[in-house]
Motif scaffolding. Structure first.
Motif, PDB file in Angstrom:
ATOM      1  N   LEU A   1       2.271  -3.498   3.716  1.00  0.00           N
ATOM      2  CA  LEU A   1       1.630  -2.497   4.579  1.00  0.00           C
ATOM      3  C   LEU A   1       1.235  -1.255   3.766  1.00  0.00           C
ATOM      4  O   LEU A   1       0.158  -0.697   3.958  1.00  0.00           O
ATOM      5  CB  LEU A   1       2.578  -2.106   5.718  1.00  0.00           C
ATOM      6  CG  LEU A   1       2.832  -3.202   6.758  1.00  0.00           C
ATOM      7  CD1 LEU A   1       4.007  -2.815   7.663  1.00  0.00           C
ATOM      8  CD2 LEU A   1       1.584  -3.479   7.590  1.00  0.00           C
ATOM      9  N   ILE A   2       2.121  -0.844   2.867  1.00  0.00           N
ATOM     10  CA  ILE A   2       1.830   0.333   2.043  1.00  0.00           C
ATOM     11  C   ILE A   2       0.667   0.026   1.098  1.00  0.00           C
ATOM     12  O   ILE A   2      -0.226   0.848   0.903  1.00  0.00           O
ATOM     13  CB  ILE A   2       3.104   0.769   1.280  1.00  0.00           C
ATOM     14  CG1 ILE A   2       4.155   1.259   2.287  1.00  0.00           C
ATOM     15  CG2 ILE A   2       2.785   1.851   0.251  1.00  0.00           C
ATOM     16  CD1 ILE A   2       5.579   1.289   1.751  1.00  0.00           C
ATOM     17  N   ALA A   3       0.665  -1.185   0.532  1.00  0.00           N
ATOM     18  CA  ALA A   3      -0.450  -1.580  -0.338  1.00  0.00           C
ATOM     19  C   ALA A   3      -1.763  -1.585   0.441  1.00  0.00           C
ATOM     20  O   ALA A   3      -2.789  -1.098  -0.047  1.00  0.00           O
ATOM     21  CB  ALA A   3      -0.188  -2.956  -0.946  1.00  0.00           C
ATOM     22  N   ALA A   4      -1.733  -2.113   1.656  1.00  0.00           N
ATOM     23  CA  ALA A   4      -2.947  -2.148   2.481  1.00  0.00           C
ATOM     24  C   ALA A   4      -3.456  -0.735   2.740  1.00  0.00           C
ATOM     25  O   ALA A   4      -4.665  -0.477   2.728  1.00  0.00           O
ATOM     26  CB  ALA A   4      -2.655  -2.864   3.797  1.00  0.00           C
ATOM     27  N   ALA A   5      -2.535   0.202   2.949  1.00  0.00           N
ATOM     28  CA  ALA A   5      -2.929   1.584   3.251  1.00  0.00           C
ATOM     29  C   ALA A   5      -3.572   2.288   2.061  1.00  0.00           C
ATOM     30  O   ALA A   5      -4.329   3.243   2.246  1.00  0.00           O
ATOM     31  CB  ALA A   5      -1.717   2.374   3.735  1.00  0.00           C
ATOM     32  N   THR A   6      -3.281   1.833   0.838  1.00  0.00           N
ATOM     33  CA  THR A   6      -3.889   2.492  -0.329  1.00  0.00           C
ATOM     34  C   THR A   6      -5.396   2.275  -0.372  1.00  0.00           C
ATOM     35  O   THR A   6      -6.101   3.042  -1.009  1.00  0.00           O
ATOM     36  CB  THR A   6      -3.317   1.976  -1.679  1.00  0.00           C
ATOM     37  OG1 THR A   6      -3.650   0.585  -1.820  1.00  0.00           O
ATOM     38  CG2 THR A   6      -1.818   2.163  -1.777  1.00  0.00           C
ATOM     39  N   GLY A   7      -5.890   1.238   0.306  1.00  0.00           N
ATOM     40  CA  GLY A   7      -7.303   0.898   0.173  1.00  0.00           C
ATOM     41  C   GLY A   7      -8.146   1.149   1.405  1.00  0.00           C
ATOM     42  O   GLY A   7      -9.342   0.849   1.398  1.00  0.00           O
ATOM     43  N   ASP A   8      -7.553   1.705   2.472  1.00  0.00           N
ATOM     44  CA  ASP A   8      -8.321   1.887   3.698  1.00  0.00           C
ATOM     45  C   ASP A   8      -7.819   3.121   4.451  1.00  0.00           C
ATOM     46  O   ASP A   8      -6.628   3.231   4.752  1.00  0.00           O
ATOM     47  CB  ASP A   8      -8.173   0.640   4.587  1.00  0.00           C
ATOM     48  CG  ASP A   8      -9.005   0.747   5.859  1.00  0.00           C
ATOM     49  OD1 ASP A   8     -10.236   0.615   5.765  1.00  0.00           O
ATOM     50  OD2 ASP A   8      -8.424   1.008   6.930  1.00  0.00           O
ATOM     51  N   ALA A   9      -8.730   4.029   4.765  1.00  0.00           N
ATOM     52  CA  ALA A   9      -8.350   5.316   5.367  1.00  0.00           C
ATOM     53  C   ALA A   9      -7.720   5.148   6.752  1.00  0.00           C
ATOM     54  O   ALA A   9      -6.753   5.850   7.083  1.00  0.00           O
ATOM     55  CB  ALA A   9      -9.565   6.242   5.438  1.00  0.00           C
ATOM     56  N   LYS A  10      -8.249   4.228   7.564  1.00  0.00           N
ATOM     57  CA  LYS A  10      -7.685   4.037   8.907  1.00  0.00           C
ATOM     58  C   LYS A  10      -6.282   3.446   8.843  1.00  0.00           C
ATOM     59  O   LYS A  10      -5.390   3.821   9.599  1.00  0.00           O
ATOM     60  CB  LYS A  10      -8.584   3.111   9.744  1.00  0.00           C
ATOM     61  CG  LYS A  10      -9.744   3.842  10.397  1.00  0.00           C
ATOM     62  CD  LYS A  10     -10.432   2.948  11.413  1.00  0.00           C
ATOM     63  CE  LYS A  10     -11.687   3.606  11.937  1.00  0.00           C
ATOM     64  NZ  LYS A  10     -12.521   2.669  12.703  1.00  0.00           N
ATOM     65  N   THR A  11      -6.102   2.488   7.934  1.00  0.00           N
ATOM     66  CA  THR A  11      -4.776   1.913   7.745  1.00  0.00           C
ATOM     67  C   THR A  11      -3.809   2.989   7.257  1.00  0.00           C
ATOM     68  O   THR A  11      -2.665   3.068   7.723  1.00  0.00           O
ATOM     69  CB  THR A  11      -4.831   0.748   6.732  1.00  0.00           C
ATOM     70  OG1 THR A  11      -5.876  -0.145   7.112  1.00  0.00           O
ATOM     71  CG2 THR A  11      -3.524  -0.020   6.686  1.00  0.00           C
ATOM     72  N   ALA A  12      -4.280   3.836   6.340  1.00  0.00           N
ATOM     73  CA  ALA A  12      -3.438   4.929   5.837  1.00  0.00           C
ATOM     74  C   ALA A  12      -3.048   5.861   6.979  1.00  0.00           C
ATOM     75  O   ALA A  12      -1.879   6.256   7.090  1.00  0.00           O
ATOM     76  CB  ALA A  12      -4.171   5.691   4.734  1.00  0.00           C
ATOM     77  N   ALA A  13      -3.987   6.193   7.856  1.00  0.00           N
ATOM     78  CA  ALA A  13      -3.690   7.083   8.986  1.00  0.00           C
ATOM     79  C   ALA A  13      -2.639   6.448   9.901  1.00  0.00           C
ATOM     80  O   ALA A  13      -1.720   7.130  10.377  1.00  0.00           O
ATOM     81  CB  ALA A  13      -4.969   7.402   9.749  1.00  0.00           C
TER      82      ALA A  13
END
Lengths: 210, 210
Positions: free
Chosen positions: A113-125
């Motif tokens: 999940l953390i890796a996914a958030a590094t590449g996408d702003a909505k996922t990071a939010a």
């Protein structure tokens, strides 16, 4: 196939909710087993027993699905431990985080999940929101400690709670260092020692700098 | 095309070293611009002006290339700041990490490298090695502080240095919290306060637990 839902077995929320539940659990399984890279909506639909077009229509992309999973996780709540002391409470928090990150299923899931958030702003939010909710759940233990006189007025409760987690995530993601109970206990001790000394007072800077 | 290297312009290390240099810089560019997901060896070869088969033959996979990039980065060295006090030294370290993580190029690059490491054991090992070397470079400032009597004998210098970075990486990857100079300064203060109190003494557990 969940797509062929029988009216007699409809649970609260109905078919749409059941499809979401099945797809999110399948996404968790896929993330846990293979990480974020190589995640594939068609594979997740197959795992969930849901039609591919349903999944594509509802979530659109892998990042859209991961974002929804984080929003679902944010709604789950775990009760906070109350021990009567700041060190006791934050040690309970640190051990909970440590157990989660070393769990054979949860550990890889959070990494993904953390890796996914590094590449996408909505996922990071969505990831930030998930952690923000967890931090808010534990912040009262710091405010109670301030009321008891264990830490000074103006202590930033959220930053203290984040500080307990930080070294555990650092070991998980960055250093590969040991993530055992002693690591958790030290993380709590560091945060408590600094909180008592007033380092987390907002607008702080308590130590004299050379 | 670097593939058509001219004998007259060969730098130390020769053509192989020049190809590696060009490919690693192209990999950095790609990671910075688009993150780890979607990284493509053929695209990196094109960016580097190197033949695709050369890149496939030498690195094999995207994770192989990212691992080699981390090994190359581990060999670069940055001199440590010496200020004469533990707080001064660790504040310098925290600000260096903070500047790196908020740099428009370095920040995304490190995020991408950390994300890559979540999905591949060899990449993770190379990431751990990279950070281990950085920690070793700064650990002497803690040992000097012990010699000066600023922290007790037996203080785990590596853990103190890691503790300074941990909240900064936590904000970068997990919470999305502010990553400014005040955050860096507080990270150093927390570590120094805990180190002075003996929390990082090996086999520690200095505070009484309820």
């Amino acid at each position: 196939m969940l797509d062929g839902g029988e009216p007699g077995t409809v649970r609260p929320g109905g078919r749409t909710a059941r499809v979401r539940e099945a797809v999110l659990r399948a996404a968790e399984d896929a993330l846990t087993e293979q990480g974020f890279t190589g995640l594939d909506l068609a594979d997740i639909a197959r795992r969930a027993g849901v039609g591919k077009t349903t999944v594509y229509r509802r979530w659109g992309t892998v990042t859209g699905l991961v974002t929804d999973l984080l929003e679902d996780m944010a709604e789950q709540s775990a009760p906070r431990t109350e021990t009567g002391s700041l060190l006791g409470d934050l040690t309970a928090n640190a051990r909970l985080v440590q157990r989660t990150l070393t769990d054979p299923r949860q550990g890889p899931l959070f990494k993904a999940l953390i890796a996914a958030a590094t590449g996408d702003a909505k996922t990071a939010a969505a990831l930030h929101r998930f952690y923000d909710i967890r931090v808010r759940e534990w912040a009262p233990c710091v405010r109670q400690a301030v009321d008891r006189g264990e830490a000074p007025e103006g202590t930033d409760a959220h930053e203290v709670v984040r500080a307990v987690s930080a070294p555990l995530y650092y070991h998980l993601l960055i250093s590969g260092g040991r993530l055992d109970e002693a690591t958790a206990d030290r993380a709590a001790e560091v945060a408590v020692t600094a909180a008592r000394a007033g380092v987390y007072v907002r607008g702080g800077g308590k130590l004299r700098r050379v």
